[in-house]
Design a protein around this motif. Sequence first.
Motif, PDB file in Angstrom:
ATOM      1  N   MET A   1      75.551  77.622  32.639  1.00 58.04           N
ATOM      2  CA  MET A   1      75.586  78.414  31.410  1.00 58.04           C
ATOM      3  C   MET A   1      76.885  78.161  30.682  1.00 58.04           C
ATOM      4  SD  MET A   1      74.992  82.441  30.915  1.00 58.04           S
ATOM      5  CE  MET A   1      75.399  83.234  29.371  1.00 58.04           C
ATOM      6  N   ARG A  44      76.057  68.436  23.503  1.00 60.48           N
ATOM      7  CA  ARG A  44      75.294  68.841  24.678  1.00 60.48           C
ATOM      8  C   ARG A  44      73.851  69.180  24.289  1.00 60.48           C
ATOM      9  NH1 ARG A  44      77.344  73.557  28.814  1.00 60.48           N
ATOM     10  NH2 ARG A  44      75.940  72.999  30.495  1.00 60.48           N
ATOM     11  N   ALA A  48      70.346  67.384  25.476  1.00 59.91           N
ATOM     12  CA  ALA A  48      69.311  68.162  26.181  1.00 59.91           C
ATOM     13  C   ALA A  48      68.009  68.207  25.401  1.00 59.91           C
ATOM     14  CB  ALA A  48      69.823  69.581  26.442  1.00 59.91           C
TER      15      ALA A  48
ATOM     16  N   ARG B  25      69.211  71.465  32.486  1.00 64.69           N
ATOM     17  CA  ARG B  25      70.013  70.825  31.439  1.00 64.69           C
ATOM     18  C   ARG B  25      69.876  71.572  30.109  1.00 64.69           C
ATOM     19  NH1 ARG B  25      69.640  64.618  29.348  1.00 64.69           N
ATOM     20  NH2 ARG B  25      67.513  65.267  28.941  1.00 64.69           N
ATOM     21  N   PHE B  26      68.630  71.922  29.778  1.00 63.83           N
ATOM     22  CA  PHE B  26      68.414  72.621  28.510  1.00 63.83           C
ATOM     23  C   PHE B  26      68.999  74.031  28.567  1.00 63.83           C
ATOM     24  CE2 PHE B  26      66.177  74.630  25.022  1.00 63.83           C
ATOM     25  CZ  PHE B  26      66.197  73.639  24.060  1.00 63.83           C
ATOM     26  N   ALA B  27      68.835  74.695  29.713  1.00 62.01           N
ATOM     27  CA  ALA B  27      69.380  76.051  29.870  1.00 62.01           C
ATOM     28  C   ALA B  27      70.894  76.039  29.687  1.00 62.01           C
ATOM     29  CB  ALA B  27      69.006  76.623  31.232  1.00 62.01           C
ATOM     30  N   GLY B  28      71.540  75.002  30.204  1.00 60.89           N
ATOM     31  CA  GLY B  28      72.983  74.887  30.048  1.00 60.89           C
ATOM     32  C   GLY B  28      73.382  74.730  28.593  1.00 60.89           C
ATOM     33  N   ALA B  29      72.552  74.025  27.826  1.00 62.23           N
ATOM     34  CA  ALA B  29      72.880  73.754  26.423  1.00 62.23           C
ATOM     35  C   ALA B  29      72.656  74.957  25.522  1.00 62.23           C
ATOM     36  CB  ALA B  29      72.066  72.560  25.920  1.00 62.23           C
TER      37      ALA B  29
END
Lengths: 157, 131
Positions: A1, A44, A48, B25-29
């Motif tokens: 996160m 980022r 993604a 990866r998407f959750a992090g972004a």
Amino acid sequence: MTGREEDTQDTGAPDMTATTTRTAAPGEVLPSRTLSISRHDLRRYAEASGDHNPIHLDDEAAQALGLPGVVAHGMLTSALAIGLVAEWAGGADRVTATSFRFAGPVVVPADEPARLEVAGTVKKVSEDGSTADVALAVTCGGAKVFGKAIVTVSLAG
Amino acid sequence: MSTDNADDLVVVGDPVTVTDAVVTRFAGAVGTPTGQVPATLAAALTAPVQRAVMEHPALRIDLARTLHTAQSSEHHRPIRVGDVLTATATVTGVRSARGGRLIGFDTVLRDADGEPVQTLTSALLTAEVEA
């Protein structure tokens, strides 16, 4: 996160594992938040999402389109706003519909993040109380980011 | 991926498996807490068909001169890790607007049983490109 959320009000994080039911009433105001978006966040998100439009990565490309510089993906700013409503409702799976109109560009300077002020209000609750429409007002430097921003969430787990 | 040449362009993507890696990866972004599938993950899953629409010669879109003006989604059910989803994009309208063209398209994500999982509606404003 990512650590881009600021001024987080301690409302107590919802328990994502439990089947929770939230009640909501029209006019209810969600905790207001400030979000920041840096160029690192844009790179980022481009990676993604697969959205490599150069206006989000390169000042020259943005300026060729008449923008002052690199702007955030509308899909990123809306995703962050949707995330706040999802958190309020009890988790990402609670989102059942979204509707956004991208009104103003979020310019992201090279040396500091853009800051977004996010305010949400419950506009409508379905007759059986199972879903709520939350309208978001999001501004950056006082300018509106979205012309329309509605997130519909399920209130029952 | 298959496309046709008609004005009512349809692009069908290859099936995509929703893996932990894609979700993480998407959750992090987008700042989604660990263990949840981001509500807007479909943006990543539908990127190849959306790109195919935008790069289709019949539409003459210059990506560097294109703005995304509106986006809606209907979530028929949450996306889960392990889902095998196929995206179908359909151009729903092209009209002149604000010195360029406003292009609308819908993208439907279906699961392996053919059931719709999420429907996305997108609007792009693109500067005119010389034919």
